[in-house]
Design a protein around this motif. Structure first.
Motif, PDB file in Angstrom:
ATOM      1  N   THR A  83       0.807  -1.225   0.000  1.00 53.17           N
ATOM      2  CA  THR A  83       0.000   0.000   0.000  1.00 53.17           C
ATOM      3  C   THR A  83       0.839   1.273   0.000  1.00 53.17           C
ATOM      4  N   GLY A  84       2.142   1.145  -0.258  1.00 55.45           N
ATOM      5  CA  GLY A  84       2.947   2.342  -0.483  1.00 55.45           C
ATOM      6  C   GLY A  84       3.863   2.798   0.623  1.00 55.45           C
ATOM      7  N   TRP A  85       4.203   1.953   1.545  1.00 58.53           N
ATOM      8  CA  TRP A  85       5.157   2.297   2.601  1.00 58.53           C
ATOM      9  C   TRP A  85       6.458   1.546   2.368  1.00 58.53           C
ATOM     10  N   GLU A  86       7.561   2.098   2.871  1.00 53.45           N
ATOM     11  CA  GLU A  86       8.850   1.405   2.799  1.00 53.45           C
ATOM     12  C   GLU A  86       9.629   1.615   4.084  1.00 53.45           C
ATOM     13  N   ASP A  87      10.408   0.621   4.433  1.00 52.81           N
ATOM     14  CA  ASP A  87      11.286   0.689   5.593  1.00 52.81           C
ATOM     15  C   ASP A  87      12.425   1.640   5.251  1.00 52.81           C
ATOM     16  N   SER A  88      12.630   2.664   6.058  1.00 52.31           N
ATOM     17  CA  SER A  88      13.686   3.640   5.791  1.00 52.31           C
ATOM     18  C   SER A  88      15.064   3.118   6.188  1.00 52.31           C
ATOM     19  N   ARG A  89      15.108   1.991   6.869  1.00 56.50           N
ATOM     20  CA  ARG A  89      16.344   1.406   7.408  1.00 56.50           C
ATOM     21  C   ARG A  89      16.921   2.257   8.538  1.00 56.50           C
ATOM     22  N   LEU A  90      16.055   3.107   9.122  1.00 52.58           N
ATOM     23  CA  LEU A  90      16.427   3.912  10.280  1.00 52.58           C
ATOM     24  C   LEU A  90      15.585   3.468  11.466  1.00 52.58           C
ATOM     25  N   THR A  91      16.036   3.778  12.663  1.00 53.98           N
ATOM     26  CA  THR A  91      15.282   3.443  13.870  1.00 53.98           C
ATOM     27  C   THR A  91      15.128   4.675  14.754  1.00 53.98           C
ATOM     28  N   ARG A  92      14.079   4.648  15.574  1.00 54.22           N
ATOM     29  CA  ARG A  92      13.854   5.706  16.543  1.00 54.22           C
ATOM     30  C   ARG A  92      14.911   5.555  17.628  1.00 54.22           C
ATOM     31  N   PRO A  93      15.718   6.576  17.885  1.00 56.29           N
ATOM     32  CA  PRO A  93      16.825   6.448  18.837  1.00 56.29           C
ATOM     33  C   PRO A  93      16.404   6.034  20.248  1.00 56.29           C
ATOM     34  N   SER A  94      15.241   6.456  20.679  1.00 56.46           N
ATOM     35  CA  SER A  94      14.841   6.184  22.061  1.00 56.46           C
ATOM     36  C   SER A  94      14.574   4.716  22.350  1.00 56.46           C
ATOM     37  N   ASP A  95      14.080   3.961  21.346  1.00 53.16           N
ATOM     38  CA  ASP A  95      13.724   2.565  21.630  1.00 53.16           C
ATOM     39  C   ASP A  95      14.027   1.592  20.492  1.00 53.16           C
ATOM     40  N   GLY A  96      14.614   2.058  19.407  1.00 56.24           N
ATOM     41  CA  GLY A  96      15.002   1.166  18.313  1.00 56.24           C
ATOM     42  C   GLY A  96      13.880   0.725  17.393  1.00 56.24           C
ATOM     43  N   VAL A  97      12.694   1.340  17.483  1.00 55.03           N
ATOM     44  CA  VAL A  97      11.577   0.979  16.603  1.00 55.03           C
ATOM     45  C   VAL A  97      11.894   1.433  15.181  1.00 55.03           C
ATOM     46  N   GLN A  98      11.619   0.560  14.196  1.00 53.55           N
ATOM     47  CA  GLN A  98      11.857   0.892  12.793  1.00 53.55           C
ATOM     48  C   GLN A  98      11.042   2.112  12.379  1.00 53.55           C
ATOM     49  N   LEU A  99      11.632   2.936  11.505  1.00 48.90           N
ATOM     50  CA  LEU A  99      10.940   4.095  10.951  1.00 48.90           C
ATOM     51  C   LEU A  99      10.648   3.828   9.480  1.00 48.90           C
ATOM     52  N   TRP A 100       9.404   4.092   9.093  1.00 52.56           N
ATOM     53  CA  TRP A 100       8.953   3.862   7.716  1.00 52.56           C
ATOM     54  C   TRP A 100       8.542   5.185   7.096  1.00 52.56           C
ATOM     55  N   ARG A 101       8.472   5.220   5.740  1.00 57.06           N
ATOM     56  CA  ARG A 101       8.023   6.410   5.029  1.00 57.06           C
ATOM     57  C   ARG A 101       7.184   6.003   3.821  1.00 57.06           C
ATOM     58  N   ARG A 102       6.354   6.935   3.361  1.00 55.24           N
ATOM     59  CA  ARG A 102       5.543   6.730   2.166  1.00 55.24           C
ATOM     60  C   ARG A 102       6.459   6.745   0.951  1.00 55.24           C
ATOM     61  N   THR A 103       6.252   5.831   0.022  1.00 54.21           N
ATOM     62  CA  THR A 103       7.108   5.786  -1.165  1.00 54.21           C
ATOM     63  C   THR A 103       6.787   6.924  -2.131  1.00 54.21           C
ATOM     64  N   ASP A 104       5.568   7.443  -2.089  1.00 55.44           N
ATOM     65  CA  ASP A 104       5.165   8.507  -3.018  1.00 55.44           C
ATOM     66  C   ASP A 104       5.053   9.871  -2.363  1.00 55.44           C
ATOM     67  N   ALA A 105       5.572  10.014  -1.151  1.00 53.18           N
ATOM     68  CA  ALA A 105       5.443  11.277  -0.422  1.00 53.18           C
ATOM     69  C   ALA A 105       6.397  12.329  -0.981  1.00 53.18           C
ATOM     70  N   ALA A 106       5.958  13.578  -0.958  1.00 55.12           N
ATOM     71  CA  ALA A 106       6.797  14.678  -1.426  1.00 55.12           C
ATOM     72  C   ALA A 106       7.920  14.975  -0.430  1.00 55.12           C
ATOM     73  N   ASP A 107       7.706  14.609   0.808  1.00 55.64           N
ATOM     74  CA  ASP A 107       8.737  14.833   1.825  1.00 55.64           C
ATOM     75  C   ASP A 107       9.233  13.488   2.357  1.00 55.64           C
ATOM     76  N   ASP A 108      10.161  13.520   3.248  1.00 52.56           N
ATOM     77  CA  ASP A 108      10.715  12.289   3.819  1.00 52.56           C
ATOM     78  C   ASP A 108      10.241  12.083   5.258  1.00 52.56           C
ATOM     79  N   THR A 109       8.973  12.373   5.527  1.00 49.94           N
ATOM     80  CA  THR A 109       8.439  12.201   6.868  1.00 49.94           C
ATOM     81  C   THR A 109       8.562  10.744   7.284  1.00 49.94           C
ATOM     82  N   LEU A 110       9.152  10.517   8.452  1.00 52.52           N
ATOM     83  CA  LEU A 110       9.339   9.170   8.981  1.00 52.52           C
ATOM     84  C   LEU A 110       8.275   8.881  10.028  1.00 52.52           C
ATOM     85  N   VAL A 111       7.739   7.666   9.976  1.00 53.80           N
ATOM     86  CA  VAL A 111       6.678   7.249  10.891  1.00 53.80           C
ATOM     87  C   VAL A 111       7.124   5.971  11.591  1.00 53.80           C
TER      88      VAL A 111
END
Length: 122
Positions: A83-111
């Motif tokens: 449905t259009g998400w990708e693993d950014s290969r980054l993690t949230r520093p506080s707890d190591g949770v994977q950060l994902w982003r929309r593949t078609d997003a105009a920005d690089d917002t990480l979720v």
């Protein structure tokens, strides 16, 4: 809000499941990982997402890396990818949770993955 699938997956038997999203067919398959650089295989099967070859069969090469050994978790990750998400290969520093982003997003917002799985950003 707990995870609620937005896709219909069929054929959950024998380590395979299939779905169609926006006219594309995807296959979730359980198999051995590719060999490492020394040619050794892992003894464990993992779930992988494969695009369709146009004839109802999965392409030989997975769309990405292993989605894990648990089918339910792998299906959730596969659905995010389809449905259009990708693993950014980054993690949230506080707890190591994977950060994902929309593949078609105009920005690089990480979720954070935990928020995606909770249904907060769909």
């Amino acid at each position: 809000m707990p995870w609620k699938s937005r896709l219909t997956w069929t054929g959950h038997t024998a380590g395979n499941a299939t779905t169609v999203h926006e006219g594309r067919t995807w296959h979730l398959s359980k198999h051995l990982s590719p060999p490492d650089e020394q040619g050794r295989y892992s003894p464990y099967q993992r779930w992988y997402l494969h695009a369709d070859d146009g004839h109802g069969e999965p392409l030989a090469d997975p769309t990405g890396g292993a989605l894990g050994r648990n089918r339910v978790n792998a299906q959730h990750l596969a659905e995010l990818i389809v449905t259009g998400w990708e693993d950014s290969r980054l993690t949230r520093p506080s707890d190591g949770v994977q950060l994902w982003r929309r593949t078609d997003a105009a920005d690089d917002t990480l979720v954070p993955l935990d928020e995606l799985l909770a249904g907060k950003h769909r």
